[in-house]
Design a protein around this motif. Structure first.
Motif, PDB file in Angstrom:
ATOM      1  N   GLU A  84       0.864  -1.175   0.000  1.00  6.33           N
ATOM      2  CA  GLU A  84       0.000   0.000   0.000  1.00  6.33           C
ATOM      3  C   GLU A  84       0.897   1.220   0.000  1.00  6.33           C
ATOM      4  O   GLU A  84       1.778   1.359   0.850  1.00  6.33           O
ATOM      5  N   LEU A  85       0.719   2.082  -0.983  1.00 13.78           N
ATOM      6  CA  LEU A  85       1.501   3.311  -1.052  1.00 13.78           C
ATOM      7  C   LEU A  85       0.766   4.373  -0.247  1.00 13.78           C
ATOM      8  O   LEU A  85      -0.462   4.479  -0.315  1.00 13.78           O
ATOM      9  N   ASN A  86       1.533   5.142   0.517  1.00  8.39           N
ATOM     10  CA  ASN A  86       0.967   6.126   1.417  1.00  8.39           C
ATOM     11  C   ASN A  86       1.170   7.536   0.889  1.00  8.39           C
ATOM     12  O   ASN A  86       2.241   7.861   0.373  1.00  8.39           O
ATOM     13  N   ALA A  87       0.171   8.373   1.076  1.00  8.48           N
ATOM     14  CA  ALA A  87       0.294   9.783   0.717  1.00  8.48           C
ATOM     15  C   ALA A  87       1.228  10.458   1.715  1.00  8.48           C
ATOM     16  O   ALA A  87       1.184  10.166   2.910  1.00  8.48           O
ATOM     17  N   PHE A  88       2.087  11.355   1.212  1.00  5.24           N
ATOM     18  CA  PHE A  88       2.964  12.098   2.119  1.00  5.24           C
ATOM     19  C   PHE A  88       2.128  12.918   3.098  1.00  5.24           C
ATOM     20  O   PHE A  88       2.450  13.009   4.271  1.00  5.24           O
ATOM     21  N   ASP A  89       1.059  13.510   2.613  1.00  6.72           N
ATOM     22  CA  ASP A  89       0.105  14.216   3.471  1.00  6.72           C
ATOM     23  C   ASP A  89      -0.797  13.160   4.110  1.00  6.72           C
ATOM     24  O   ASP A  89      -1.737  12.664   3.490  1.00  6.72           O
ATOM     25  N   ARG A  90      -0.502  12.792   5.325  1.00  7.80           N
ATOM     26  CA  ARG A  90      -1.207  11.695   6.018  1.00  7.80           C
ATOM     27  C   ARG A  90      -2.714  11.953   6.170  1.00  7.80           C
ATOM     28  O   ARG A  90      -3.491  11.033   6.355  1.00  7.80           O
ATOM     29  N   ARG A  91      -3.121  13.221   6.093  1.00  9.96           N
ATOM     30  CA  ARG A  91      -4.548  13.558   6.216  1.00  9.96           C
ATOM     31  C   ARG A  91      -5.320  13.211   4.952  1.00  9.96           C
ATOM     32  O   ARG A  91      -6.537  13.107   4.977  1.00  9.96           O
ATOM     33  N   PHE A  92      -4.591  13.053   3.836  1.00  4.21           N
ATOM     34  CA  PHE A  92      -5.253  12.803   2.555  1.00  4.21           C
ATOM     35  C   PHE A  92      -5.628  11.325   2.453  1.00  4.21           C
ATOM     36  O   PHE A  92      -4.766  10.455   2.360  1.00  4.21           O
ATOM     37  N   GLN A  93      -6.926  11.043   2.498  1.00  8.36           N
ATOM     38  CA  GLN A  93      -7.420   9.666   2.473  1.00  8.36           C
ATOM     39  C   GLN A  93      -8.366   9.400   1.304  1.00  8.36           C
ATOM     40  O   GLN A  93      -8.956   8.336   1.213  1.00  8.36           O
ATOM     41  N   SER A  94      -8.522  10.366   0.403  1.00  8.02           N
ATOM     42  CA  SER A  94      -9.532  10.261  -0.656  1.00  8.02           C
ATOM     43  C   SER A  94      -9.173   9.272  -1.750  1.00  8.02           C
ATOM     44  O   SER A  94     -10.049   8.816  -2.478  1.00  8.02           O
ATOM     45  N   LEU A 146       1.664  13.109  -3.243  1.00 10.02           N
ATOM     46  CA  LEU A 146       2.835  12.266  -3.456  1.00 10.02           C
ATOM     47  C   LEU A 146       2.690  10.987  -2.651  1.00 10.02           C
ATOM     48  O   LEU A 146       2.530  11.031  -1.427  1.00 10.02           O
ATOM     49  N   PHE A 147       2.750   9.850  -3.342  1.00  9.33           N
ATOM     50  CA  PHE A 147       2.579   8.545  -2.714  1.00  9.33           C
ATOM     51  C   PHE A 147       3.876   7.744  -2.820  1.00  9.33           C
ATOM     52  O   PHE A 147       4.558   7.790  -3.846  1.00  9.33           O
ATOM     53  N   ALA A 148       4.184   6.988  -1.767  1.00 15.38           N
ATOM     54  CA  ALA A 148       5.350   6.107  -1.780  1.00 15.38           C
ATOM     55  C   ALA A 148       5.118   4.954  -0.807  1.00 15.38           C
ATOM     56  O   ALA A 148       4.191   4.995   0.010  1.00 15.38           O
ATOM     57  N   MET A 149       5.973   3.952  -0.899  1.00 15.83           N
ATOM     58  CA  MET A 149       5.897   2.818   0.013  1.00 15.83           C
ATOM     59  C   MET A 149       6.051   3.285   1.456  1.00 15.83           C
ATOM     60  O   MET A 149       5.444   2.734   2.364  1.00 15.83           O
ATOM     61  N   GLN A 150       6.894   4.299   1.634  1.00 12.85           N
ATOM     62  CA  GLN A 150       7.188   4.836   2.953  1.00 12.85           C
ATOM     63  C   GLN A 150       7.772   6.234   2.761  1.00 12.85           C
ATOM     64  O   GLN A 150       8.444   6.496   1.775  1.00 12.85           O
ATOM     65  N   HIS A 151       7.512   7.113   3.696  1.00 15.58           N
ATOM     66  CA  HIS A 151       8.089   8.461   3.698  1.00 15.58           C
ATOM     67  C   HIS A 151       8.857   8.616   5.013  1.00 15.58           C
ATOM     68  O   HIS A 151       8.254   8.885   6.049  1.00 15.58           O
ATOM     69  N   SER A 152      10.171   8.448   4.988  1.00 15.82           N
ATOM     70  CA  SER A 152      10.926   8.490   6.241  1.00 15.82           C
ATOM     71  C   SER A 152      11.568   9.849   6.526  1.00 15.82           C
ATOM     72  O   SER A 152      12.113  10.050   7.606  1.00 15.82           O
ATOM     73  N   GLY A 153      11.488  10.776   5.577  1.00 23.33           N
ATOM     74  CA  GLY A 153      12.104  12.089   5.762  1.00 23.33           C
ATOM     75  C   GLY A 153      11.099  13.168   6.103  1.00 23.33           C
ATOM     76  O   GLY A 153       9.889  12.947   6.096  1.00 23.33           O
ATOM     77  N   GLN A 154      11.627  14.353   6.386  1.00 20.98           N
ATOM     78  CA  GLN A 154      10.789  15.518   6.680  1.00 20.98           C
ATOM     79  C   GLN A 154      10.092  16.045   5.431  1.00 20.98           C
ATOM     80  O   GLN A 154       9.092  16.731   5.511  1.00 20.98           O
TER      81      GLN A 154
END
Length: 179
Positions: A5-15, A157-165
């Motif tokens: 599951e790719l995650n949006a960098f903006d964690r609030r974005f669930q649409s 922006l979606f990625a497997m993981q966002h580990s940076g700021q």
């Protein structure tokens, strides 16, 4: 086949939800599928083009990306895939180097197939030249999946993981798939 599951960098974005699946086909073929769920039809798609041309700056619009790293090495490849059916592969010697724009084209990766589907995007890549020239086995590689989605409210922006700021698709820590 492995899926993420790719995650949006903006964690609030669930649409929108996005899943990427990776399949290795011996000896040198990589298949990747992206499954999108966009019930509100927020995504803005680029216009279709014919015959899968190589084009630069695809990341400026809706674009799916594959990063291929090599265990213990600095060099890597970035493949950009547009729902328009255009694509491009870039080569980097190390993190975002060389810094030229557009990046240096990687001629050692070829496209077998790219098509937009009713569920998202499907691609088949030929890694023969890349793997043979660098004497690589599948176990030497690791892969990151990401996407730039133009939506009616801007870009997500979606990625497997966002580990940076900041969102950074070139961050190898976020390339989670190993063979």
């Amino acid at each position: 086949m492995a899926s993420y599951e790719l995650n949006a960098f903006d964690r609030r974005f669930q649409s929108i939800s996005l899943v990427g699946a990776i399949e290795q086909l011996s000896p040198y073929t990589l298949n990747v599928g992206y499954w999108l769920r966009d019930p509100n039809q927020l995504i803005i798609y680029p216009d279709m083009v014919a015959s899968n041309p190589r084009m630069d700056f695809l990341w400026e619009k809706t674009c799916f990306e594959i990063f291929i790293g090599v265990q213990g090495e600095d060099y890597y490849r970035e493949i950009n895939l547009s729902p328009s059916q255009a694509w491009q592969a870039y080569q980097f010697e190390e993190y975002r180097y060389p810094e030229q724009m557009p990046p240096k084209v990687a001629d050692d990766i070829e496209l077998n197939q790219l098509k937009r589907t009713h569920y998202g995007l499907n691609v088949s890549l030929d890694l023969t030249e890349f793997m043979l020239a660098n004497k690589l086995k599948w176990s030497d590689l690791f892969v990151g999946l990401s996407a730039v989605l133009d939506i009616t409210q801007g870009q997500q922006l979606f990625a497997m993981q966002h580990s940076g700021q900041q969102a950074d698709f070139h961050n190898k820590r976020d390339w989670l798939h190993v063979f």
